[in-house]
Design a protein around this motif. Structure first.
Motif, PDB file in Angstrom:
ATOM      1  N   ILE A  88      29.988  45.963  40.108  1.00  0.00           N
ATOM      2  CA  ILE A  88      31.047  46.969  40.034  1.00  0.00           C
ATOM      3  C   ILE A  88      32.416  46.335  40.253  1.00  0.00           C
ATOM      4  N   VAL A  89      32.518  45.460  41.261  1.00  0.00           N
ATOM      5  CA  VAL A  89      33.804  44.828  41.566  1.00  0.00           C
ATOM      6  C   VAL A  89      34.262  43.955  40.408  1.00  0.00           C
ATOM      7  N   LEU A  90      33.359  43.131  39.870  1.00  0.00           N
ATOM      8  CA  LEU A  90      33.748  42.240  38.769  1.00  0.00           C
ATOM      9  C   LEU A  90      34.111  43.024  37.509  1.00  0.00           C
ATOM     10  N   ALA A  91      33.358  44.084  37.227  1.00  0.00           N
ATOM     11  CA  ALA A  91      33.695  44.914  36.062  1.00  0.00           C
ATOM     12  C   ALA A  91      35.049  45.584  36.265  1.00  0.00           C
ATOM     13  N   SER A  92      35.314  46.076  37.475  1.00  0.00           N
ATOM     14  CA  SER A  92      36.568  46.765  37.753  1.00  0.00           C
ATOM     15  C   SER A  92      37.766  45.824  37.655  1.00  0.00           C
ATOM     16  N   LEU A  93      37.597  44.564  38.034  1.00  0.00           N
ATOM     17  CA  LEU A  93      38.684  43.594  37.920  1.00  0.00           C
ATOM     18  C   LEU A  93      39.174  43.463  36.485  1.00  0.00           C
ATOM     19  N   ASN A  94      38.286  43.741  35.522  1.00  0.00           N
ATOM     20  CA  ASN A  94      38.622  43.585  34.114  1.00  0.00           C
ATOM     21  C   ASN A  94      39.352  44.791  33.522  1.00  0.00           C
ATOM     22  N   MET A  95      39.401  45.900  34.241  1.00  0.00           N
ATOM     23  CA  MET A  95      39.805  47.160  33.621  1.00  0.00           C
ATOM     24  C   MET A  95      41.309  47.298  33.385  1.00  0.00           C
ATOM     25  N   ARG A  96      42.107  46.405  33.978  1.00  0.00           N
ATOM     26  CA  ARG A  96      43.542  46.395  33.700  1.00  0.00           C
ATOM     27  C   ARG A  96      44.058  44.993  33.398  1.00  0.00           C
ATOM     28  N   ALA A  97      43.286  43.971  33.728  1.00  0.00           N
ATOM     29  CA  ALA A  97      43.755  42.591  33.586  1.00  0.00           C
ATOM     30  C   ALA A  97      44.137  42.253  32.143  1.00  0.00           C
ATOM     31  N   ALA A 213      39.849  47.084  43.254  1.00  0.00           N
ATOM     32  CA  ALA A 213      39.553  45.935  42.400  1.00  0.00           C
ATOM     33  C   ALA A 213      40.272  46.048  41.065  1.00  0.00           C
ATOM     34  N   MET A 214      40.347  47.250  40.523  1.00  0.00           N
ATOM     35  CA  MET A 214      41.020  47.467  39.250  1.00  0.00           C
ATOM     36  C   MET A 214      42.497  47.093  39.343  1.00  0.00           C
ATOM     37  N   ILE A 215      43.168  47.558  40.391  1.00  0.00           N
ATOM     38  CA  ILE A 215      44.582  47.254  40.556  1.00  0.00           C
ATOM     39  C   ILE A 215      44.774  45.787  40.920  1.00  0.00           C
ATOM     40  N   ALA A 216      43.858  45.219  41.706  1.00  0.00           N
ATOM     41  CA  ALA A 216      43.951  43.795  42.031  1.00  0.00           C
ATOM     42  C   ALA A 216      43.872  42.941  40.769  1.00  0.00           C
ATOM     43  N   GLY A 217      42.993  43.330  39.852  1.00  0.00           N
ATOM     44  CA  GLY A 217      42.891  42.593  38.593  1.00  0.00           C
ATOM     45  C   GLY A 217      44.202  42.621  37.823  1.00  0.00           C
ATOM     46  N   ALA A 218      44.843  43.791  37.772  1.00  0.00           N
ATOM     47  CA  ALA A 218      46.131  43.902  37.076  1.00  0.00           C
ATOM     48  C   ALA A 218      47.204  43.085  37.779  1.00  0.00           C
ATOM     49  N   THR A 219      47.209  43.115  39.104  1.00  0.00           N
ATOM     50  CA  THR A 219      48.216  42.385  39.867  1.00  0.00           C
ATOM     51  C   THR A 219      48.099  40.881  39.645  1.00  0.00           C
ATOM     52  N   VAL A 220      46.881  40.358  39.762  1.00  0.00           N
ATOM     53  CA  VAL A 220      46.672  38.922  39.581  1.00  0.00           C
ATOM     54  C   VAL A 220      47.000  38.507  38.152  1.00  0.00           C
ATOM     55  N   GLY A 234      51.213  24.993  28.369  1.00  0.00           N
ATOM     56  CA  GLY A 234      52.431  25.569  27.833  1.00  0.00           C
ATOM     57  C   GLY A 234      52.259  26.563  26.716  1.00  0.00           C
ATOM     58  N   GLY A 235      51.038  26.941  26.370  1.00  0.00           N
ATOM     59  CA  GLY A 235      50.836  27.904  25.290  1.00  0.00           C
ATOM     60  C   GLY A 235      50.397  29.252  25.812  1.00  0.00           C
ATOM     61  N   TRP A 236      50.951  30.317  25.227  1.00  0.00           N
ATOM     62  CA  TRP A 236      50.558  31.653  25.656  1.00  0.00           C
ATOM     63  C   TRP A 236      49.108  31.949  25.292  1.00  0.00           C
ATOM     64  N   GLU A 237      48.603  31.280  24.247  1.00  0.00           N
ATOM     65  CA  GLU A 237      47.221  31.533  23.819  1.00  0.00           C
ATOM     66  C   GLU A 237      46.210  31.203  24.914  1.00  0.00           C
ATOM     67  N   ALA A 238      46.406  30.061  25.568  1.00  0.00           N
ATOM     68  CA  ALA A 238      45.460  29.663  26.623  1.00  0.00           C
ATOM     69  C   ALA A 238      45.533  30.620  27.805  1.00  0.00           C
ATOM     70  N   SER A 239      46.760  31.030  28.164  1.00  0.00           N
ATOM     71  CA  SER A 239      46.924  31.951  29.282  1.00  0.00           C
ATOM     72  C   SER A 239      46.242  33.279  28.983  1.00  0.00           C
ATOM     73  N   LEU A 240      46.487  33.811  27.792  1.00  0.00           N
ATOM     74  CA  LEU A 240      45.921  35.111  27.437  1.00  0.00           C
ATOM     75  C   LEU A 240      44.410  35.028  27.267  1.00  0.00           C
ATOM     76  N   GLY A 241      43.947  33.972  26.613  1.00  0.00           N
ATOM     77  CA  GLY A 241      42.516  33.836  26.343  1.00  0.00           C
ATOM     78  C   GLY A 241      41.673  33.563  27.568  1.00  0.00           C
ATOM     79  N   SER A 242      42.314  33.035  28.630  1.00  0.00           N
ATOM     80  CA  SER A 242      41.540  32.693  29.830  1.00  0.00           C
ATOM     81  C   SER A 242      40.897  33.912  30.473  1.00  0.00           C
ATOM     82  N   TRP A 243      41.439  35.113  30.213  1.00  0.00           N
ATOM     83  CA  TRP A 243      40.883  36.315  30.835  1.00  0.00           C
ATOM     84  C   TRP A 243      39.562  36.731  30.207  1.00  0.00           C
ATOM     85  N   SER A 244      39.201  36.108  29.098  1.00  0.00           N
ATOM     86  CA  SER A 244      37.866  36.358  28.544  1.00  0.00           C
ATOM     87  C   SER A 244      36.785  35.809  29.468  1.00  0.00           C
TER      88      SER A 244
END
Length: 468
Positions: A88-97, A213-220, A234-244
């Motif tokens: 539940i915690v890990l799934a919730s971390l993803n809900m705003r990140a 957890a949901m808000i913590a995911g968004a904050t981080v 230095g690329g936005w692609e790596a930063s954005l893709g890392s959340w996968s």
């Protein structure tokens, strides 16, 4: 979301009278408490043992009786509560990140694809639009396949959507946003129901864990977007893709729940409404539309901030790293409003004072962005955060308090989430178009102040002590 309740001798699926979204999710929310010894008349209850009216509980599996196989699978699942809690915690971390990680990088994404301000706003508007579309189908998917399977599939879909957004194609950028929005919608609608179903005696505490957890995911995600960009080359692609990776880890953690519950069947058995009463058509109720419009308008002002807050600061001279941290702070302080406001709402006969409070806080924060965006950035972020969190918590609480029974709560929840998110999707797009046309953030912010006034008006109607 849908509704479930306990009927004589029969266990029906039930869930916490909270969240989803957007929000909310944008951003976060907290449980709504209702009738009982400490609450106002006319409220709903989350405790089956408290005196007063029957509980009104929001769930994606409304009025559906569980089968013997389903009950056995549930007991097996609850034999491993720590495993379920981690999932539940890990799934919730993803809900705003996946949404919050985009805002600090919008400028670079726009430059990479040569997007106008209007086209850039679609990067955040498209996922929000599909929060509404996904919310419309989530209850049916939950009934058809079971919450565990759909949540697992949603996490996989989320990871795929995050990766699609970093492909060297503007079509993939928007297509990935569709996948991300749909996946988050499924998580929004089904997670609260699962929490109440599996932790009926600790729903409030577990909902606090889930929303935290949901808000913590968004904050981080907001705070780490720019530092990750630098750390990963230095690329936005790596930063954005890392959340996968976060979505993949959550899917792996959730897989045991799918295996434990694989024998669940019997979701097609409908419970009969008490007394043979006909279900209320919420789409024909003025009060239901007032609740729905408040949900949509408060979501709109939140998603404008998710899309454009860091950009507003950067355009006024703040460096991108600091803008990302201030944006993360805004997400963090939402916890306070999301937790306190619903607690107060459940103990009040009318929630009108809270409507005035949250809309005033948000309006004051937006006004601050007009007059001194950088100098008062931390103060405006704090005011907006408390107001945003309180507003989404109050909007979700009103769904429960304004519903006369569980089945009505189900219909009102689905209506409010679907229409509300579709309305909210227009916010970032309209703000970007106004900025592009005028070259200034003043017209978009003034437009949102108008939204605050509309939310105040409709919210005062929705907060009256009556039910659909």
């Amino acid at each position: 979301m849908s509704a479930g309740a306990r009927t004589s001798g029969t266990e029906a699926d039930a869930s916490a009278p909270v969240t989803a979204s957007d929000t909310t999710s944008a951003p976060g929310s907290a449980p709504a408490f209702g009738s009982g010894p400490d609450s106002a008349p006319g409220s709903a209850s989350v405790s089956g043992s408290a005196p007063g009216p029957a509980p009104v509980l929001v769930d994606a599996e409304a009025g559906v009786r569980t089968s013997a196989a389903g009950a056995a699978a549930r007991r097996a699942l609850l034999a491993h509560p720590a495993l379920l809690l981690v999932g539940i915690v890990l799934a919730s971390l993803n809900m705003r990140a996946a949404l919050a990680s985009v805002a600090p990088l919008v400028g670079e994404i726009s430059a990479a694809f040569g997007l106008s301000a209007t086209a850039s706003s679609l990067v955040t508007s498209v996922p929000v639009l599909f929060l509404g579309a996904g919310a419309a189908v989530a209850p049916w998917l939950g009934r058809r396949f079971g919450a565990e399977r759909v949540l697992f599939a949603a996490l996989l879909l989320l990871g795929a959507g995050v990766l699609a957004r970093v492909l060297p194609s503007v079509y993939a950028l928007y297509g990935g946003g569709i996948l991300v929005g749909t996946a988050i919608a499924l998580l929004n609608v089904l997670m609260p129901g699962l929490i109440k179903r599996d932790f009926p005696d600790r729903a409030a505490a577990m909902t606090s864990v889930y929303t935290g957890a949901m808000i913590a995911g968004a904050t981080v995600a907001a705070a780490a977007a720019v530092p990750l960009e630098k750390a990963l080359g230095g690329g936005w692609e790596a930063s954005l893709g890392s959340w996968s990776l976060l979505a993949a880890v959550a899917a792996v953690a959730w897989l045991p729940q799918v295996l434990i519950a694989r024998g669940r069947t019997g979701h097609a058995v409908r419970a009969v409404p008490a007394g043979g009463a006909r279900p209320v058509n919420v789409w024909r109720s003025a009060l239901a539309w007032q609740v729905t419009l408040f949900m949509g308008l408060q979501s709109l002002w939140t998603y404008v901030l998710i899309a454009w807050m860091p950009t507003i600061f950067v355009d006024h001279g703040m460096d991108r790293s600091t803008a990302g941290v201030v944006f993360a702070f805004n997400n963090l302080v939402q916890v306070a409003g999301a937790f306190v406001v619903p607690l107060l709402a459940g103990r009040m006969r009318s929630q009108r004072p809270l409507i005035v409070l949250v809309t005033t806080l948000v309006a004051a924060g937006y006004a601050g962005l007009l007059v001194a965006p950088v100098e008062g950035a931390w103060l405006w972020s704090a005011l907006l955060g408390v107001g945003q969190g309180g507003a989404v918590g109050l909007a979700l609480t009103l769904i429960v308090l304004r519903s006369g029974d569980a089945v009505t709560a189900a219909g009102l929840s689905g209506m409010a989430q679907t229409v509300g998110y579709l309305l909210a999707a227009a916010g970032p797009l309209a703000a970007g178009a106004l900025h592009q046309a005028t070259g200034s953030w003043t017209p978009p912010i003034c437009g949102v102040l108008g939204v605050c006034a509309a939310a105040l008006a409709v919210g005062l109607l929705a907060a009256r002590n009556r039910t659909v």
